[in-house]
Design a protein around this motif. Sequence first.
Motif, PDB file in Angstrom:
ATOM      1  N   SER A   1      -9.071   4.461   3.868  1.00 29.10           N
ATOM      2  CA  SER A   1      -8.498   4.145   2.562  1.00 29.10           C
ATOM      3  C   SER A   1      -7.604   2.909   2.648  1.00 29.10           C
ATOM      4  O   SER A   1      -7.648   2.029   1.771  1.00 29.10           O
ATOM      5  CB  SER A   1      -7.705   5.344   2.046  1.00 29.10           C
ATOM      6  OG  SER A   1      -7.067   5.040   0.813  1.00 29.10           O
TER       7      SER A   1
ATOM      8  N   THR B   1     -14.366   2.539  -3.819  1.00 32.47           N
ATOM      9  CA  THR B   1     -13.035   2.051  -4.169  1.00 32.47           C
ATOM     10  C   THR B   1     -13.127   1.159  -5.401  1.00 32.47           C
ATOM     11  O   THR B   1     -13.846   0.156  -5.394  1.00 32.47           O
ATOM     12  CB  THR B   1     -12.416   1.267  -3.000  1.00 32.47           C
ATOM     13  OG1 THR B   1     -12.301   2.135  -1.867  1.00 32.47           O
ATOM     14  CG2 THR B   1     -11.047   0.727  -3.363  1.00 32.47           C
TER      15      THR B   1
ATOM     16  N   ALA C   1      -9.700  -0.215   2.952  1.00 34.03           N
ATOM     17  CA  ALA C   1     -10.240  -0.638   1.657  1.00 34.03           C
ATOM     18  C   ALA C   1      -9.209  -1.443   0.874  1.00 34.03           C
ATOM     19  O   ALA C   1      -9.554  -2.404   0.172  1.00 34.03           O
ATOM     20  CB  ALA C   1     -10.692   0.579   0.855  1.00 34.03           C
ATOM     21  N   PHE C   2      -7.939  -1.073   0.984  1.00 30.84           N
ATOM     22  CA  PHE C   2      -6.879  -1.829   0.308  1.00 30.84           C
ATOM     23  C   PHE C   2      -6.617  -3.159   1.013  1.00 30.84           C
ATOM     24  O   PHE C   2      -6.495  -4.205   0.367  1.00 30.84           O
ATOM     25  CB  PHE C   2      -5.588  -0.998   0.281  1.00 30.84           C
ATOM     26  CG  PHE C   2      -4.431  -1.691  -0.383  1.00 30.84           C
ATOM     27  CD1 PHE C   2      -4.311  -1.711  -1.767  1.00 30.84           C
ATOM     28  CD2 PHE C   2      -3.458  -2.330   0.383  1.00 30.84           C
ATOM     29  CE1 PHE C   2      -3.242  -2.362  -2.389  1.00 30.84           C
ATOM     30  CE2 PHE C   2      -2.387  -2.977  -0.227  1.00 30.84           C
ATOM     31  CZ  PHE C   2      -2.284  -2.998  -1.618  1.00 30.84           C
TER      32      PHE C   2
ATOM     33  N   ASN D   1      -9.474  -5.570   0.037  1.00 31.03           N
ATOM     34  CA  ASN D   1      -9.949  -5.703  -1.347  1.00 31.03           C
ATOM     35  C   ASN D   1      -9.899  -7.173  -1.774  1.00 31.03           C
ATOM     36  O   ASN D   1      -9.354  -8.026  -1.040  1.00 31.03           O
ATOM     37  CB  ASN D   1      -9.143  -4.794  -2.288  1.00 31.03           C
ATOM     38  CG  ASN D   1      -7.689  -5.209  -2.456  1.00 31.03           C
ATOM     39  OD1 ASN D   1      -7.314  -6.362  -2.235  1.00 31.03           O
ATOM     40  ND2 ASN D   1      -6.844  -4.260  -2.847  1.00 31.03           N
TER      41      ASN D   1
ATOM     42  N   THR E   1     -16.795   4.635   1.558  1.00 35.36           N
ATOM     43  CA  THR E   1     -15.400   4.444   1.146  1.00 35.36           C
ATOM     44  C   THR E   1     -15.225   3.135   0.395  1.00 35.36           C
ATOM     45  O   THR E   1     -14.569   3.078  -0.658  1.00 35.36           O
ATOM     46  CB  THR E   1     -14.468   4.466   2.366  1.00 35.36           C
ATOM     47  OG1 THR E   1     -14.558   5.744   3.002  1.00 35.36           O
ATOM     48  CG2 THR E   1     -13.024   4.206   1.958  1.00 35.36           C
TER      49      THR E   1
ATOM     50  N   TYR F   1       0.834  -1.208   0.000  1.00 36.57           N
ATOM     51  CA  TYR F   1       0.000   0.000   0.000  1.00 36.57           C
ATOM     52  C   TYR F   1       0.868   1.257   0.000  1.00 36.57           C
ATOM     53  O   TYR F   1       0.604   2.218  -0.734  1.00 36.57           O
ATOM     54  CB  TYR F   1      -0.914  -0.015   1.226  1.00 36.57           C
ATOM     55  CG  TYR F   1      -1.847   1.172   1.302  1.00 36.57           C
ATOM     56  CD1 TYR F   1      -2.950   1.275   0.462  1.00 36.57           C
ATOM     57  CD2 TYR F   1      -1.620   2.205   2.216  1.00 36.57           C
ATOM     58  CE1 TYR F   1      -3.809   2.358   0.527  1.00 36.57           C
ATOM     59  CE2 TYR F   1      -2.471   3.287   2.291  1.00 36.57           C
ATOM     60  CZ  TYR F   1      -3.571   3.365   1.441  1.00 36.57           C
ATOM     61  OH  TYR F   1      -4.418   4.447   1.508  1.00 36.57           O
TER      62      TYR F   1
ATOM     63  N   TYR G   1     -13.485  -2.907  -5.691  1.00 40.96           N
ATOM     64  CA  TYR G   1     -13.637  -3.465  -4.351  1.00 40.96           C
ATOM     65  C   TYR G   1     -14.655  -4.598  -4.293  1.00 40.96           C
ATOM     66  O   TYR G   1     -14.470  -5.588  -3.589  1.00 40.96           O
ATOM     67  CB  TYR G   1     -14.017  -2.369  -3.349  1.00 40.96           C
ATOM     68  CG  TYR G   1     -13.969  -2.867  -1.920  1.00 40.96           C
ATOM     69  CD1 TYR G   1     -12.761  -2.908  -1.242  1.00 40.96           C
ATOM     70  CD2 TYR G   1     -15.115  -3.323  -1.278  1.00 40.96           C
ATOM     71  CE1 TYR G   1     -12.690  -3.389   0.054  1.00 40.96           C
ATOM     72  CE2 TYR G   1     -15.057  -3.814   0.020  1.00 40.96           C
ATOM     73  CZ  TYR G   1     -13.836  -3.844   0.680  1.00 40.96           C
ATOM     74  OH  TYR G   1     -13.769  -4.329   1.962  1.00 40.96           O
TER      75      TYR G   1
END
Length: 423
Positions: free
Chosen positions: A322, A118, A325-326, A329, A114, A55, A121
């Motif tokens: 954020s 994304t 979300a990564f 995923n 969020t 990330y 996602y």
Amino acid sequence: MTLKQRIVVTIAAGLLAAATPITAPARAEGIALRMTIWTGNKAHLQLLDDIAAAYRKDHPEIASITYETLPFDGYTTALTTQIAGGNAPDLAWILENSAPDFVSSGILLPLQDTLRGTAGYGYDDLLPSATALWRRDDALYAYPFSTSPFGIFANLDLVKQAGAKAPADRIAAGEWSWANAMADAAAVHAATGKAGLVVRDFDYKLWDNLATIWNGWGAAPWSADGKTCGFDQPAMAEAMRFLHKAVFTDQAMPGPGAPADFFAGDAAMTITQISRAALLKDGAFAWDLVPLPKGPAGDYAVIGQAGIGVFKAGPNPEAAASFLAFLTNPENSARLAQYFPPPRKSQLVVDLLAKANPMLKPGQIEAVVVRGIEIGAVKPSHTGNAQIAQVVRAGLDALWQPDADVDAALGAVCGRIRPLLAR
């Protein structure tokens, strides 16, 4: 007691949280994210650190991402101490038993916008049943990163040494019941001196882990609406009498003050989740993973669940969301699946989970993980859980005595928690 009230009490008590930070090399300037977790397992930490490093490559504004390990026993107290002291982490793992408090407290950042926003996602891939505990109205307040059924790991060498049947043979013969499982556990203890069956992390303190047994009797600590005590109901009394006999009469389970580590070869069987497979050492002993035995109420499964939430009062809530979300995923969810079964419908398939979990056989994954998520019930939770859990734990101390009056002890527990349930 609500989460906010518990935070105030925690400050007054002046409790300190032990922590072991694992931090990727930091840049001189930028945002420093901190996430509290309860695992100290090197394999888990390495995977999480690898995801953080990936990330940061594309996010130069992030100077560091730190994973701070808090002890599992007392994790929620340690976390709320930090929040109350104005030292809230950016993100945190949250146990299922405290989910109602955190979700209703207003201190978590809603995540749905969020995650939906994304690219790639796949928000709609999240199973509604997996996210239910972490929702309020249309808002999602934590991502259920681990939806993990409990199973039984068995040390086949100890079982064979005792002349008992292997669990797989019991299953094939239609004999995998709690009565037979405890009989085999008692046989191992009698023949080898090692422990029979251990409920991992229970240690006569974390009593909600016993849901992995009493659910087989159709028992529950309280009613579905949370208002009526269930400890004094016939199903719970029968289950607890069974447990008491297993500990103090049959010696199928180690008693209070006699810990035994299955993964060190000290027990024939342990009830735990697949994330613990990382503790198995190559060649130490032959092992198997099987579903929980059938109880008097029939087949069942129990799920332990944990969510990751972002704190509004944390230093960097938007940056934390954020990163979350990564971290969750589809690609990283598949990587995490080797330890933490995902809440994504598309990923709950044997082939994918087998690829992510090379230590487990497809049949084990199908029987314990996929089937367990299909039929399983999440461990008990309640608003004001911290106070309720403490009262129940103290009340059950009377049960863990050789000459205990089981029915009286359970009735006393209900007497203590009824006012708390009625709030």
